[in-house]
Design a protein around this motif. Structure first.
Motif, PDB file in Angstrom:
ATOM      1  N   ARG A  67       0.817  -1.214   0.000  1.00  0.00           N
ATOM      2  CA  ARG A  67       0.000   0.000   0.000  1.00  0.00           C
ATOM      3  C   ARG A  67       0.852   1.267   0.000  1.00  0.00           C
ATOM      4  N   ARG A  70      -0.178   3.752  -2.671  1.00  0.00           N
ATOM      5  CA  ARG A  70      -1.447   4.371  -2.286  1.00  0.00           C
ATOM      6  C   ARG A  70      -1.217   5.433  -1.210  1.00  0.00           C
ATOM      7  N   THR A  74      -2.073   9.478  -1.702  1.00  0.00           N
ATOM      8  CA  THR A  74      -3.116  10.011  -0.819  1.00  0.00           C
ATOM      9  C   THR A  74      -2.546  10.997   0.208  1.00  0.00           C
TER      10      THR A  74
END
Length: 236
Positions: A67, A70, A74
Motif C-alpha cells: 500500500r 497508495r 493520498t
C-alpha cells in the motif's frame, strides 16, 4: 502497525517543532533580523524543516509495501508541506501540523472539539498569513509594509470582506491570498454547519419535550376515563 506507532511517537515532537518554527519565523519577519540573530532564526527554521522531511520519509518507508504507492498519492499534501517550504513565504505550510494535533486533542465533545478547532485554526491562519504576506511583500512597493497592515489585510481577506485598501503585488503574496480566502470560506462553512446542528438539536429537544408532555396528558385522560367507567359500573 509500525507506521501508526511512529505517528504516535512523533505527534508531540512535531507539534513542538511547529511551535519553534512559528516563533523563529515570526521573530525573523517582524524583527527584520540581520547578522547573528537572523542566522539563529534561519538555523531553527531549517532544523524544523529537516524534522518534517525525516517524518515524511519515515512514514513512506513504514507504509506496508503493498500500500506504499497508495499512501504516497493520498498524502500529496504532506509532500507539499515538505517541498513547498523551500520557497520562503510558503514555509508556513509546516504549521498545518499544529492544526492536526489540535483537532485530535481538543476534547471529547464533538461540538466542543469543532469550536476549539475552528477558533484555534482561525487565529493561526490569520497570524501566519500575515507573516507570510509581509515576508513576501515587504520592499516590493505594495501597500503591505508593516505587520499591522499585514494583520488588517489578513482579517479582511479571511472574512471575505476584502476592502481592497491593501492587496499583495507579488506572485507569492497572491498565492497566499488565494489560500487564505479558501481557508476563510472553509472555516465559515464549519461555523455555519456547527450553528445549524445546534439549532436542529435544540428544536429536536423541544419537540421531544412536547411529545413527552402530550403523551403524559393522554395517559392522564385515559386514567380519568377508566376511573369514570369504573364508577359507572359500580352504580349499575
Amino acid at each position: 502497525m509500525m507506521q501508526r506507532r511512529w505517528q504516535t511517537l512523533t505527534e508531540w515532537p512535531l507539534l513542538v517543532s511547529s511551535v519553534l518554527f512559528l516563533v523563529a519565523y515570526a521573530w525573523q519577519v517582524i524583527g527584520e533580523l540581520q547578522g547573528i540573530s537572523n542566522a539563529v532564526a534561519e538555523a531553527i527554521i531549517w532544523v524544523t524543516w529537516a524534522l518534517f522531511l525525516i517524518d515524511y520519509l519515515a512514514n513512506l518507508a513504514l507504509a506496508p509495501p503493498a500500500r506504499r504507492w497508495r499512501w504516497f498519492y493520498t498524502h500529496l499534501f504532506d509532500l507539499a508541506i515538505v517541498v513547498l517550504p523551500m520557497l520562503r513565504p510558503l514555509r508556513v505550510l509546516r504549521l498545518v501540523t499544529l492544526l492536526s494535533v489540535i483537532q485530535r486533542t481538543a476534547g471529547n465533545a464533538i461540538r466542543g472539539r469543532i469550536i476549539l478547532y475552528v477558533s484555534s485554526a482561525s487565529a493561526l491562519l490569520v497570524f501566519v498569513a500575515a507573516l507570510a504576506v509581509l515576508d513576501s511583500e515587504r520592499g516590493h512597493g505594495g501597500g503591505i509594509q508593516t505587520f499591522g497592515d499585514a494583520v488588517w489585510w489578513a482579517l479582511a481577506t479571511v472574512t471575505t470582506v476584502g476592502y481592497g485598501d491593501l492587496s499583495p503585488v507579488t506572485t507569492e503574496g497572491r498565492l497566499i491570498a488565494v489560500g487564505l480566502m479558501l481557508g476563510g470560506i472553509a472555516l465559515l462553512g464549519v461555523v455555519t454547519a456547527t450553528l445549524a446542528s445546534w439549532i436542529v438539536e435544540r428544536v429536536a429537544a423541544h419537540d421531544t419535550e412536547a411529545d413527552a408532555a402530550t403523551v403524559g396528558h393522554i395517559r392522564a385522560l385515559e386514567s380519568k376515563i377508566d376511573e369514570l367507567q369504573s364508577m359507572m359500573r359500580a352504580r349499575d
